[in-house]
Design an enzyme around this catalytic site. Structure first.
Site, PDB file in Angstrom:
ATOM      1  N   THR A 101       0.858  -1.190   0.000  1.00 56.18           N
ATOM      2  CA  THR A 101       0.000   0.000   0.000  1.00 56.18           C
ATOM      3  C   THR A 101       0.892   1.237   0.000  1.00 56.18           C
ATOM      4  O   THR A 101       2.014   1.206   0.495  1.00 56.18           O
ATOM      5  CB  THR A 101      -0.915   0.027   1.241  1.00 56.18           C
ATOM      6  OG1 THR A 101      -1.870  -1.023   1.153  1.00 56.18           O
ATOM      7  CG2 THR A 101      -1.684   1.334   1.346  1.00 56.18           C
ATOM      8  N   ASP A 117      -3.551   4.710  -2.725  1.00 59.08           N
ATOM      9  CA  ASP A 117      -3.764   3.931  -3.932  1.00 59.08           C
ATOM     10  C   ASP A 117      -4.933   2.976  -3.708  1.00 59.08           C
ATOM     11  O   ASP A 117      -5.512   2.934  -2.619  1.00 59.08           O
ATOM     12  CB  ASP A 117      -2.499   3.173  -4.311  1.00 59.08           C
ATOM     13  CG  ASP A 117      -2.212   2.035  -3.336  1.00 59.08           C
ATOM     14  OD1 ASP A 117      -2.134   2.300  -2.122  1.00 59.08           O
ATOM     15  OD2 ASP A 117      -2.083   0.882  -3.782  1.00 59.08           O
ATOM     16  N   ARG A 119      -4.923  -0.539  -4.801  1.00 61.68           N
ATOM     17  CA  ARG A 119      -4.576  -1.946  -5.060  1.00 61.68           C
ATOM     18  C   ARG A 119      -4.473  -2.703  -3.750  1.00 61.68           C
ATOM     19  O   ARG A 119      -3.744  -2.290  -2.850  1.00 61.68           O
ATOM     20  CB  ARG A 119      -3.260  -2.055  -5.832  1.00 61.68           C
ATOM     21  CG  ARG A 119      -2.766  -3.492  -5.994  1.00 61.68           C
ATOM     22  CD  ARG A 119      -1.474  -3.574  -6.773  1.00 61.68           C
ATOM     23  NE  ARG A 119      -1.675  -3.229  -8.171  1.00 61.68           N
ATOM     24  CZ  ARG A 119      -0.707  -3.240  -9.081  1.00 61.68           C
ATOM     25  NH1 ARG A 119       0.530  -3.566  -8.723  1.00 61.68           N
ATOM     26  NH2 ARG A 119      -0.969  -2.921 -10.338  1.00 61.68           N
ATOM     27  N   LYS A 133      -9.179   2.653   0.645  1.00 60.90           N
ATOM     28  CA  LYS A 133      -8.258   2.684   1.775  1.00 60.90           C
ATOM     29  C   LYS A 133      -8.386   3.962   2.606  1.00 60.90           C
ATOM     30  O   LYS A 133      -7.639   4.134   3.572  1.00 60.90           O
ATOM     31  CB  LYS A 133      -6.819   2.539   1.286  1.00 60.90           C
ATOM     32  CG  LYS A 133      -6.586   1.253   0.507  1.00 60.90           C
ATOM     33  CD  LYS A 133      -5.160   1.125   0.035  1.00 60.90           C
ATOM     34  CE  LYS A 133      -4.963  -0.152  -0.770  1.00 60.90           C
ATOM     35  NZ  LYS A 133      -3.575  -0.309  -1.258  1.00 60.90           N
ATOM     36  N   GLY A 147      -1.587  -1.996   5.461  1.00 62.92           N
ATOM     37  CA  GLY A 147      -1.372  -3.237   6.190  1.00 62.92           C
ATOM     38  C   GLY A 147      -2.436  -4.255   5.827  1.00 62.92           C
ATOM     39  O   GLY A 147      -2.810  -4.393   4.655  1.00 62.92           O
ATOM     40  N   SER A 229       4.170   0.143   2.048  1.00 62.91           N
ATOM     41  CA  SER A 229       5.353  -0.404   1.388  1.00 62.91           C
ATOM     42  C   SER A 229       5.957   0.560   0.371  1.00 62.91           C
ATOM     43  O   SER A 229       7.133   0.453   0.049  1.00 62.91           O
ATOM     44  CB  SER A 229       4.998  -1.725   0.703  1.00 62.91           C
ATOM     45  OG  SER A 229       3.905  -1.541  -0.183  1.00 62.91           O
ATOM     46  N   ASP A 266       6.820   0.531  -6.137  1.00 63.97           N
ATOM     47  CA  ASP A 266       6.419  -0.597  -5.291  1.00 63.97           C
ATOM     48  C   ASP A 266       5.448  -1.460  -6.076  1.00 63.97           C
ATOM     49  O   ASP A 266       4.449  -0.968  -6.607  1.00 63.97           O
ATOM     50  CB  ASP A 266       5.776  -0.097  -3.991  1.00 63.97           C
ATOM     51  CG  ASP A 266       5.244  -1.243  -3.155  1.00 63.97           C
ATOM     52  OD1 ASP A 266       5.920  -2.282  -3.087  1.00 63.97           O
ATOM     53  OD2 ASP A 266       4.156  -1.101  -2.570  1.00 63.97           O
ATOM     54  N   SER A 269       1.736  -1.640  -4.654  1.00 63.17           N
ATOM     55  CA  SER A 269       0.861  -0.474  -4.812  1.00 63.17           C
ATOM     56  C   SER A 269       0.547  -0.296  -6.282  1.00 63.17           C
ATOM     57  O   SER A 269       1.389  -0.557  -7.152  1.00 63.17           O
ATOM     58  CB  SER A 269       1.529   0.794  -4.265  1.00 63.17           C
ATOM     59  OG  SER A 269       1.937   0.612  -2.932  1.00 63.17           O
TER      60      SER A 269
END
Length: 334
Positions: A101, A117, A119, A133, A147, A229, A266, A269
């Site tokens: 994330t 984001d 995903r 999110k 998380g 992340s 990342d 994400s």
């Protein structure tokens, strides 16, 4: 569950011969259970249904099946996995799954901008491309979660319900500091077992506030922050371009660019970018603020002609089929 001669199921593991109490509840005859002999004679596939029939569908090993589940978070499955790992030889317990994330937030002149984001990943699999999110806490507060998706959702729902009860009883809007304190106490009490990395932003009578709350209960109040992340790439954009008292449009572009940097740096994400602008006058939840620039189009066709893959062996199994004739008769109705 009550066990003769031991206080909990955990102590049962050291005793090869135990007796089960409350057999009338489980619907099984009274008997002695040799755990070691049962493990030798039964395979893992045969043991799991027996365990589930003995200890219930939830397999709550530390409390009586007649006792209702405790409110809030429950970690009985952790004890269940440890027990299954010792009982079922060759069948390791489930392992944690890595998630990804990128969430960001910053304080501008009139309020707070939050970004995330969309995903949701489960290891190497993209589970959801449109995961929300940014969670609503109250009319003047929103929270970004990174998380474990279930942990962040449950934590923010509990916080929202507590603040709603406070508003009904006191007829006042909750403060952002109060929400941060509740999150801190909740996560600290569970000792990091809740995988929730949160960014809390809101506006109250004392101004705009932005807090970051870690899974162990650590709290920081910062003018801009990023978690997840992809937070390292996002923080690089925020540290380079952040200025105090920014305008709303400039702040929205900065948060969007920080989340986009996390998406590009990342693999966990991706997809779209959501924004939430919170001011003293209103809340603007923009979903999506920026759609993904990557489409699902393929560069070429992946249909291979017959014979491309070598055929090593062939076995034809005839199927016995019976021809069934069906006759339809019309019924006379009066």
């Amino acid at each position: 569950m009550q066990l003769n001669g031991c206080r909990s199921f955990r102590s049962m593991l050291g005793s090869p011969d135990i007796s089960l109490a409350n057999n009338a509840y489980w619907g099984i005859p009274s008997r002695r259970w040799d755990a070691n002999a049962w493990k030798r004679q039964s395979s893992s596939a045969e043991q799991l249904p027996v365990l589930m029939s003995l200890f219930g569908g939830e397999m709550s090993l530390l409390r009586s099946p007649l006792q209702p589940p405790s409110p809030g978070f429950s970690f009985d499955l952790t004890e269940r996995n440890a027990v299954l790992g010792r009982l079922l030889e060759g069948s390791p317990p489930p392992r944690p799954v890595k998630t990804g994330t990128t969430i960001s937030g910053m304080v501008f002149r009139d309020g707070v901008v939050l970004g995330a984001d969309t995903r949701a990943t489960s290891g190497d699999v993209v589970a959801d491309k449109m995961c929300a999110k940014i969670h609503r806490i109250s009319a003047n507060m929103y929270c970004c979660g990174a998380g474990t998706a279930a942990d962040t959702q449950k934590t923010t729902d509990l916080l929202a319900s507590n603040l709603a009860l406070f508003s009904l009883n006191s007829q006042r809007a909750p403060r952002v500091l109060m929400a941060a304190s509740i999150l801190q106490d909740t996560l600290y009490r569970y000792g990091g077992q809740i995988g929730a990395h949160l960014i809390l932003g809101g506006v109250d009578y004392s101004g705009a506030h932005l807090y970051t709350v870690g899974p162990y209960g650590s709290v920081d109040k910062l003018p801009f922050v990023s978690m997840g992340s992809g937070s390292m790439a996002a923080l690089g954009i925020l540290e380079d371009r952040y200025k105090p008292n920014m305008e709303v449009e400039e702040a929205k572009v900065l948060v969007r660019d920080s989340v986009q940097a996390g998406i590009m740096g990342d693999l966990g994400s991706g997809s779209n970018v959501d924004l939430c602008v919170i001011t003293a006058q209103a809340v603007d939840y923009i979903r999506p603020y920026q759609e993904s620039q990557y489409t699902n189009g393929r560069n070429r066709k992946y249909k291979y002609p017959p014979g491309t893959t070598a055929l090593l062996s062939e076995k034809v199994v005839p199927l016995r089929m019976e021809l069934v004739t069906e006759a339809v008769q019309r019924m006379e109705t009066h």
